[in-house]
Design a protein around this motif. Structure first.
Motif, short mmCIF file in Angstrom:
data_model
loop_
_atom_site.label_atom_id
_atom_site.label_comp_id
_atom_site.label_asym_id
_atom_site.label_seq_id
_atom_site.Cartn_x
_atom_site.Cartn_y
_atom_site.Cartn_z
N UNK A 70 -23.39 -1.46 -43.35
CA UNK A 70 -22.12 -1.93 -42.89
C UNK A 70 -21.87 -3.09 -43.81
N UNK A 71 -20.65 -3.37 -44.25
CA UNK A 71 -20.27 -4.62 -45.00
C UNK A 71 -19.99 -5.66 -44.05
N UNK A 72 -20.53 -6.71 -44.16
CA UNK A 72 -20.41 -7.86 -43.28
C UNK A 72 -19.50 -8.97 -44.24
N UNK A 73 -18.50 -9.62 -43.70
CA UNK A 73 -17.98 -10.87 -44.37
C UNK A 73 -18.18 -12.04 -43.42
N UNK A 74 -19.15 -12.79 -43.51
CA UNK A 74 -19.30 -13.94 -43.04
C UNK A 74 -18.42 -15.18 -43.28
N UNK A 75 -18.04 -16.07 -42.31
CA UNK A 75 -17.18 -17.14 -42.73
C UNK A 75 -17.77 -18.20 -41.98
N UNK A 76 -17.77 -19.40 -42.80
CA UNK A 76 -18.53 -20.73 -42.25
C UNK A 76 -17.48 -21.76 -42.63
N UNK A 77 -17.39 -22.87 -41.64
CA UNK A 77 -16.70 -23.89 -41.95
C UNK A 77 -17.41 -24.81 -42.90
N UNK A 78 -16.90 -25.44 -43.89
CA UNK A 78 -17.63 -26.51 -44.79
C UNK A 78 -17.46 -27.80 -44.34
N UNK A 79 -18.04 -28.72 -44.73
CA UNK A 79 -18.15 -30.08 -44.15
C UNK A 79 -16.76 -30.79 -44.42
N UNK A 80 -16.14 -30.30 -45.31
CA UNK A 80 -14.56 -30.81 -45.42
C UNK A 80 -13.90 -30.10 -44.62
N UNK A 81 -14.17 -28.90 -44.09
CA UNK A 81 -13.24 -28.26 -43.09
C UNK A 81 -13.31 -28.73 -41.68
N UNK A 82 -14.73 -28.98 -41.47
CA UNK A 82 -14.90 -29.65 -40.04
C UNK A 82 -14.35 -31.04 -39.92
N UNK A 83 -14.51 -31.83 -40.93
CA UNK A 83 -13.79 -33.06 -40.99
C UNK A 83 -12.29 -33.17 -40.73
N UNK A 84 -11.88 -32.16 -41.53
CA UNK A 84 -10.38 -31.86 -41.36
C UNK A 84 -9.88 -31.57 -39.94
N UNK A 85 -10.75 -30.69 -39.41
CA UNK A 85 -10.36 -30.37 -38.06
C UNK A 85 -10.37 -31.62 -37.18
N UNK A 86 -11.77 -32.15 -37.15
CA UNK A 86 -11.81 -33.49 -36.40
C UNK A 86 -10.59 -34.52 -36.59
N UNK A 87 -10.06 -34.53 -37.75
CA UNK A 87 -9.05 -35.44 -38.15
C UNK A 87 -7.87 -35.07 -37.53
N UNK A 88 -7.21 -33.81 -37.43
CA UNK A 88 -6.43 -32.98 -36.91
C UNK A 88 -6.40 -33.19 -35.60
#
Lengths: 103, 213
Positions: A72-90
């Motif tokens: 079964x193919x799996x597409x795993x997504x993860x937040x990068x540090x940049x993404x996490x910081x952007x979310x916090x800033x938002x």
């Protein structure tokens, strides 16, 4: 921080879109999530979700790893540090916005 | 916007407990503990069996804490992930939920071991021998889980266990049998609840017919 309650220049448009905000919020809580999980949680169609994931990946906010679990193919997504910081800033932006509009 | 974010985060906390797998595994663990304590209560203290049993049980508890994680993961691989997708919680706030669960389990096991050790050494059964302590430990843990996840059933369980613990403490039963009873009652209730929740979860979430990719 916004200088006026309606200062929209500081809004991160990549995250501001509701579907992408939902994706980023989920990935901020989880370490990683697969395509099926994100699809069920956000209620998006496959095409829509793919499109939003691609935009977030292009912005450097998430990483996408294609792997297999058995056959079964799996597409795993993860937040990068940049993404996490952007979310916090938002989040901080909106908290400041709410505070300003209340005062 | 902030409300939406909070809603999604709360749903994420809840997701970990929605499939009933944790309750099933924890329920089995407690049932086994109940059987052990019950069997132990009939052993003659003059033989070597109680000591061997105690040591074996101590080892089993610590192995179980490790095995429980593997069992939960294995069940989720088969039941949950093919239906609702894979998600792993290793960072962020979910850590606190896991730490709470681990704390609850440890808080439950420690008094059992301490009480058994006390019993084995022949001293007068003290504070740990009262099932009410278990009930109170579980009230705190389960109410916290309920508050974090928004699942009312855990708060109800906590309240129920506190009442049962108090009743058993004043029932006049031998303390070992009262322990066995509370372990058994909690184990059975968690197991039944887990099976019910899991069945409903599987019914509501069929495996997607086609490849989700």
């Amino acid at each position: 921080m916004p200088s006026s309650p309606w200062d929209t220049e500081n809004i991160d448009r990549l995250i501001h879109e509701p579907a992408r905000l939902a994706i980023v919020t989920i990935l901020n809580v989880a370490d990683s999530a697969d395509f099926l999980y994100l699809q069920r949680e956000t209620g998006l169609t496959k095409g829509n979700l793919s499109s939003h994931l691609s935009k977030l990946q292009a912005g450097g906010y998430i990483t996408i790893e294609k792997t297999y679990k058995g056959k079964i193919p799996l597409t795993i997504c993860r937040l990068t540090d940049q993404g996490r910081e952007a979310f916090r800033a938002y989040r901080r932006y909106w908290q400041a916005f709410v505070k300003k509009t209340r005062s | 916007m902030l409300e939406e974010i909070k809603k999604i985060e709360r749903r994420m906390f809840r997701h970990n407990l929605e499939d009933g797998v944790f309750e099933i595994v924890f329920g089995i663990f407690l049932l086994l503990s109940g059987f052990f304590v019950f069997a132990y209560s009939f052993m003659s203290k003059k033989t070597i069996f109680p000591l061997a049993f105690f040591l074996g049980y101590s080892l089993t508890i610590f192995l179980s804490l490790l095995l429980m994680k593997k069992m939960v993961r294995s069940l989720r691989e088969k039941l949950t992930w093919p239906r609702t997708g894979y998600v792993s919680y290793q960072e962020g706030k979910q850590r606190r939920l896991k730490a709470g669960l681990r704390g609850g389990i440890t808080g439950f096991c420690f008094p059992i071991l301490a009480g058994l050790a006390q019993d084995l050494m022949g001293s007068v059964p003290g504070f740990y021998s009262y099932p009410a302590v278990f009930g109170l430990v579980l009230v705190i843990s389960f109410c916290w889980i309920s508050f974090r996840s928004g699942l009312i059933r855990f708060a109800a369980f906590g309240g129920l266990y506190a009442v049962i613990g108090l009743i058993l403490s004043f029932s006049g039963w031998k303390h070992m049998q009262a322990w066995a009873a509370i372990c058994g009652v909690i184990g059975i209730s968690l197991l039944l609840s887990g099976l019910f929740v899991s069945r409903r979860y599987l019914h509501r979430n069929p495996v997607p017919a086609e490849d989700p990719q």
